[in-house]
Design a protein around this motif. Structure first.
Motif, PDB file in Angstrom:
ATOM      1  N   ILE A   1       0.825  -1.204   0.000  1.00 57.24           N
ATOM      2  CA  ILE A   1       0.000   0.000   0.000  1.00 57.24           C
ATOM      3  C   ILE A   1       0.860   1.255   0.000  1.00 57.24           C
ATOM      4  CG2 ILE A   1      -1.831   1.236   1.263  1.00 57.24           C
ATOM      5  CD1 ILE A   1      -2.644  -1.511   2.471  1.00 57.24           C
ATOM      6  N   TYR A   2       1.936   1.241   0.818  1.00 54.18           N
ATOM      7  CA  TYR A   2       2.788   2.424   0.992  1.00 54.18           C
ATOM      8  C   TYR A   2       4.059   2.376   0.141  1.00 54.18           C
ATOM      9  CZ  TYR A   2       0.258   4.635   4.812  1.00 54.18           C
ATOM     10  OH  TYR A   2      -0.679   5.298   5.547  1.00 54.18           O
ATOM     11  N   GLY A   3       4.350   1.233  -0.418  1.00 52.02           N
ATOM     12  CA  GLY A   3       5.611   1.070  -1.123  1.00 52.02           C
ATOM     13  C   GLY A   3       6.777   0.862  -0.184  1.00 52.02           C
ATOM     14  N   GLY A   4       6.544   0.896   1.109  1.00 53.13           N
ATOM     15  CA  GLY A   4       7.595   0.692   2.119  1.00 53.13           C
ATOM     16  C   GLY A   4       6.971   0.743   3.506  1.00 53.13           C
ATOM     17  N   ASP A   5       7.745   1.191   4.509  1.00 44.68           N
ATOM     18  CA  ASP A   5       7.208   1.303   5.873  1.00 44.68           C
ATOM     19  C   ASP A   5       6.261   2.495   5.981  1.00 44.68           C
ATOM     20  OD1 ASP A   5       9.014  -0.703   6.351  1.00 44.68           O
ATOM     21  OD2 ASP A   5      10.487   0.586   7.363  1.00 44.68           O
ATOM     22  N   TYR A   6       5.349   2.438   6.929  1.00 44.97           N
ATOM     23  CA  TYR A   6       4.554   3.613   7.292  1.00 44.97           C
ATOM     24  C   TYR A   6       5.211   4.153   8.552  1.00 44.97           C
ATOM     25  CZ  TYR A   6       0.326   6.319   8.550  1.00 44.97           C
ATOM     26  OH  TYR A   6      -0.566   7.301   8.888  1.00 44.97           O
ATOM     27  N   GLU A   7       6.239   4.981   8.314  1.00 43.34           N
ATOM     28  CA  GLU A   7       7.164   5.306   9.388  1.00 43.34           C
ATOM     29  C   GLU A   7       6.534   6.091  10.524  1.00 43.34           C
ATOM     30  OE1 GLU A   7      10.638   7.017   7.537  1.00 43.34           O
ATOM     31  OE2 GLU A   7      11.073   5.083   6.579  1.00 43.34           O
ATOM     32  N   ARG A   8       5.629   7.017  10.158  1.00 46.37           N
ATOM     33  CA  ARG A   8       5.077   7.905  11.186  1.00 46.37           C
ATOM     34  C   ARG A   8       4.488   7.129  12.357  1.00 46.37           C
ATOM     35  NH1 ARG A   8       0.019  11.889  11.051  1.00 46.37           N
ATOM     36  NH2 ARG A   8       0.378  12.700  13.165  1.00 46.37           N
ATOM     37  N   PHE A   9       3.835   5.991  12.059  1.00 46.70           N
ATOM     38  CA  PHE A   9       3.238   5.225  13.147  1.00 46.70           C
ATOM     39  C   PHE A   9       3.969   3.908  13.395  1.00 46.70           C
ATOM     40  CE2 PHE A   9      -0.190   8.156  12.045  1.00 46.70           C
ATOM     41  CZ  PHE A   9      -0.400   8.707  13.301  1.00 46.70           C
ATOM     42  N   GLY A  10       5.184   3.833  12.909  1.00 49.80           N
ATOM     43  CA  GLY A  10       6.038   2.685  13.211  1.00 49.80           C
ATOM     44  C   GLY A  10       5.526   1.361  12.662  1.00 49.80           C
ATOM     45  N   LEU A  11       4.860   1.421  11.506  1.00 49.02           N
ATOM     46  CA  LEU A  11       4.369   0.170  10.927  1.00 49.02           C
ATOM     47  C   LEU A  11       5.324  -0.307   9.844  1.00 49.02           C
ATOM     48  CD1 LEU A  11       0.564   1.056  10.620  1.00 49.02           C
ATOM     49  CD2 LEU A  11       1.717  -0.189  12.450  1.00 49.02           C
ATOM     50  N   PRO A  12       5.986  -1.434  10.066  1.00 50.41           N
ATOM     51  CA  PRO A  12       6.948  -1.943   9.091  1.00 50.41           C
ATOM     52  C   PRO A  12       6.263  -2.396   7.800  1.00 50.41           C
ATOM     53  CG  PRO A  12       6.654  -3.525  10.886  1.00 50.41           C
ATOM     54  CD  PRO A  12       5.878  -2.302  11.256  1.00 50.41           C
ATOM     55  N   GLY A  13       7.002  -2.317   6.693  1.00 52.23           N
ATOM     56  CA  GLY A  13       6.458  -2.680   5.387  1.00 52.23           C
ATOM     57  C   GLY A  13       5.987  -4.112   5.265  1.00 52.23           C
ATOM     58  N   ASP A  14       6.613  -5.017   6.023  1.00 49.55           N
ATOM     59  CA  ASP A  14       6.226  -6.427   5.884  1.00 49.55           C
ATOM     60  C   ASP A  14       5.076  -6.827   6.814  1.00 49.55           C
ATOM     61  OD1 ASP A  14       7.534  -6.414   8.276  1.00 49.55           O
ATOM     62  OD2 ASP A  14       9.028  -7.925   7.738  1.00 49.55           O
ATOM     63  N   LEU A  15       4.468  -5.837   7.466  1.00 50.38           N
ATOM     64  CA  LEU A  15       3.304  -6.102   8.306  1.00 50.38           C
ATOM     65  C   LEU A  15       2.067  -6.330   7.433  1.00 50.38           C
ATOM     66  CD1 LEU A  15       2.328  -5.939  11.343  1.00 50.38           C
ATOM     67  CD2 LEU A  15       1.678  -3.588  10.814  1.00 50.38           C
ATOM     68  N   VAL A  16       1.242  -7.306   7.813  1.00 52.03           N
ATOM     69  CA  VAL A  16      -0.009  -7.520   7.087  1.00 52.03           C
ATOM     70  C   VAL A  16      -0.949  -6.353   7.385  1.00 52.03           C
ATOM     71  CG1 VAL A  16      -2.036  -8.995   6.793  1.00 52.03           C
ATOM     72  CG2 VAL A  16       0.211 -10.043   7.185  1.00 52.03           C
ATOM     73  N   ALA A  17      -1.369  -5.654   6.344  1.00 50.46           N
ATOM     74  CA  ALA A  17      -2.340  -4.564   6.516  1.00 50.46           C
ATOM     75  C   ALA A  17      -3.749  -5.107   6.332  1.00 50.46           C
ATOM     76  CB  ALA A  17      -2.066  -3.448   5.506  1.00 50.46           C
ATOM     77  N   SER A  18      -3.890  -6.066   5.399  1.00 49.50           N
ATOM     78  CA  SER A  18      -5.205  -6.613   5.103  1.00 49.50           C
ATOM     79  C   SER A  18      -5.083  -8.110   4.800  1.00 49.50           C
ATOM     80  CB  SER A  18      -5.797  -5.876   3.897  1.00 49.50           C
ATOM     81  OG  SER A  18      -6.959  -6.524   3.452  1.00 49.50           O
ATOM     82  N   SER A  19      -5.585  -8.924   5.720  1.00 48.60           N
ATOM     83  CA  SER A  19      -5.530 -10.377   5.523  1.00 48.60           C
ATOM     84  C   SER A  19      -6.374 -10.765   4.308  1.00 48.60           C
ATOM     85  CB  SER A  19      -6.056 -11.097   6.767  1.00 48.60           C
ATOM     86  OG  SER A  19      -5.249 -10.784   7.878  1.00 48.60           O
ATOM     87  N   PHE A  20      -5.810 -11.552   3.418  1.00 49.03           N
ATOM     88  CA  PHE A  20      -6.466 -11.967   2.159  1.00 49.03           C
ATOM     89  C   PHE A  20      -6.731 -10.789   1.227  1.00 49.03           C
ATOM     90  CE2 PHE A  20      -7.018 -15.730   4.644  1.00 49.03           C
ATOM     91  CZ  PHE A  20      -7.047 -16.763   3.735  1.00 49.03           C
ATOM     92  N   GLY A  21      -6.090  -9.647   1.518  1.00 47.00           N
ATOM     93  CA  GLY A  21      -6.383  -8.397   0.797  1.00 47.00           C
ATOM     94  C   GLY A  21      -5.966  -8.375  -0.666  1.00 47.00           C
ATOM     95  N   GLN A  22      -5.205  -9.360  -1.113  1.00 48.52           N
ATOM     96  CA  GLN A  22      -4.842  -9.401  -2.535  1.00 48.52           C
ATOM     97  C   GLN A  22      -5.810 -10.263  -3.354  1.00 48.52           C
ATOM     98  OE1 GLN A  22      -1.103  -8.556  -3.740  1.00 48.52           O
ATOM     99  NE2 GLN A  22       0.005  -9.611  -2.116  1.00 48.52           N
ATOM    100  N   MET A  23      -6.687 -10.956  -2.657  1.00 52.80           N
ATOM    101  CA  MET A  23      -7.483 -11.978  -3.351  1.00 52.80           C
ATOM    102  C   MET A  23      -8.713 -11.426  -4.067  1.00 52.80           C
ATOM    103  SD  MET A  23      -5.855 -14.843  -3.195  1.00 52.80           S
ATOM    104  CE  MET A  23      -4.607 -13.688  -3.729  1.00 52.80           C
ATOM    105  N   ASN A  24      -8.863 -10.104  -4.049  1.00 49.17           N
ATOM    106  CA  ASN A  24      -9.913  -9.495  -4.871  1.00 49.17           C
ATOM    107  C   ASN A  24      -9.470  -9.405  -6.333  1.00 49.17           C
ATOM    108  OD1 ASN A  24      -7.933  -7.617  -4.176  1.00 49.17           O
ATOM    109  ND2 ASN A  24      -9.278  -5.909  -4.695  1.00 49.17           N
TER     110      ASN A  24
END
Ligand code: ADP
Length: 357
Positions: free
Chosen positions: A242-265
């Motif tokens: 989603i971000y192309g990398g980390d979401y640094e402001r809130f300390g969310l690393p890039g390899d964190l799951v943002a949406s489970s099964f979110g690619q399957m649409n």
């Protein structure tokens, strides 16, 4: 207890939504008036498979335990609850009907199958509460074995990752997260001082059900094997997708799951995904959801030790390591995920102990 001096054999049964757990105490010295149970003792201890679907977990056997004034061996047996009819026929054919006519049982099946036990094997069930049994059983097993409780060190590093023994002799308070078909969370402050603080219907049964639907697999072992060879990042949408990398402001690393099964649409992504990937994503989704509920409960209850048990963790190091990592990472090292070797059997052990109280 229901009997001041219960006749051998001593059993404890936990009849759950998916699996029936049976614990059998084999005494070291059998007295003359206990010889009536000799056939069943021989049948249970000489075999490790019973009928088509019964298994004895020989690696969990506990030798030289002491219950009341008797020493002996605890044996751990399981079969699918859906096979109860066959179990009762087998028990009948092995002469279990001739033994003492009360068996202690817990779990929903102690109610559901009460009539069948009377009809098929002429046995009355002495019913015990499942959470009382769970806690009594785990405290007993933990106290009987120095190597029962452990944690995972370096859970994200395949080469450094290891099970490490944990000294649980000073246990209170702790959070007990039982992952069976569904999930229950108990806050335990003492042997008789606990409450059920939360639960979720999204548990081990959900993992197995969804995995069978998505991959066509048929057993838990198969589901875990598939998941072991899969990659959930082909299925889930990550922060970096989603971000192309980390979401640094809130300390969310890039390899964190943002949406489970979110690619399957995406039809294109779906066409590239394997059964293994789908199994892995299902396992990760269910496990992380349980981990996050456990963490919120621990925070709410101000508890640092979180003990995960239940048969969902059977032959499932992927989930244990995920839980270990997630608890540590999101609590910034203040909470600890702990595990027990006899993960799914505590209700049945507690039941056996209560018939001897
Ligand atoms: P319950 O008391 O609800 O049956 P358990 O603690 O026995 O709960 O855990 C059941 C869960 O364990 C299943 O939903 C599945 O995820 C997992 N499991 C582990 N081994 C097996 C197995 N051999 N067959 C079915 N489910 C298994």
């Amino acid at each position: 207890g229901f009997n001041d001096n219960p006749l051998m054999p001593w059993f404890g049964m936990d009849i759950g939504g998916t699996l029936c757990k049976l614990v059998y105490f084999e005494p070291k010295d059998i007295t003359n008036d206990e010889l009536n149970s000799e056939n069943i003792r021989r049948y249970l201890t000489k075999n490790s498979a019973y009928g088509k679907s019964g298994h004895r977990d020989t690696h969990l056997q506990m030798n030289d335990v002491s219950i009341r004034d008797r020493r002996g061996t605890l044996h751990f047996i399981r079969f699918p609850t859906s096979e109860m009819g066959n179990f009762l026929s087998l028990a009948r054919s092995k002469g279990l009907t001739n033994l003492g006519n009360i068996v202690s049982a817990t779990g929903g099946g102690a109610y559901k199958f009460e009539e069948d036990f009377i009809k098929e094997v002429n046995m009355k069930l002495a019913k015990y509460d499942e959470f009382d049994s769970l806690i009594k059983g785990m405290l007993f097993v933990e106290a009987s074995s120095r190597t029962e409780c452990y944690y995972w060190a370096n859970p994200t590093d395949d080469t450094l990752c290891a099970k490490v023994n944990y000294d649980f002799s000073n246990p209170y308070p702790f959070l007990l997260v039982n992952i069976g078909s569904g999930v229950s969370v108990l806050a335990v402050h003492g042997p008789q001082n606990y409450k059920r603080v939360s639960g979720t219907s999204i548990g081990g049964g959900t993992f197995l059900g969804l995995c069978c639907l998505l991959t066509g697999c048929n057993t838990f072992e198969e589901a875990i094997e598939l998941a072991t060879g899969g990659d959930n990042t082909h299925v889930d949408k990550l922060v970096r997708d989603i971000y192309g990398g980390d979401y640094e402001r809130f300390g969310l690393p890039g390899d964190l799951v943002a949406s489970s099964f979110g690619q399957m649409n995406s039809r294109d992504k779906r066409s590239k995904v394997s059964r293994e990937d789908l199994a892995r994503a299902t396992l990760v989704t269910i496990t992380n959801n349980i981990g996050s509920i456990a963490r919120m409960c621990a925070l709410q209850e101000k508890i640092e030790k979180v003990l995960f048990i239940g048969n969902f963790l059977r032959v499932n190091p992927i989930s244990m390591k995920l839980l270990a990592y997630a608890m540590d990472y999101w609590s910034k090292g203040t909470m600890k995920a702990l595990f027990l070797e006899h993960e799914g059997y505590f209700g049945a052990v507690g039941c056996l102990l209560q018939c001897n109280e």
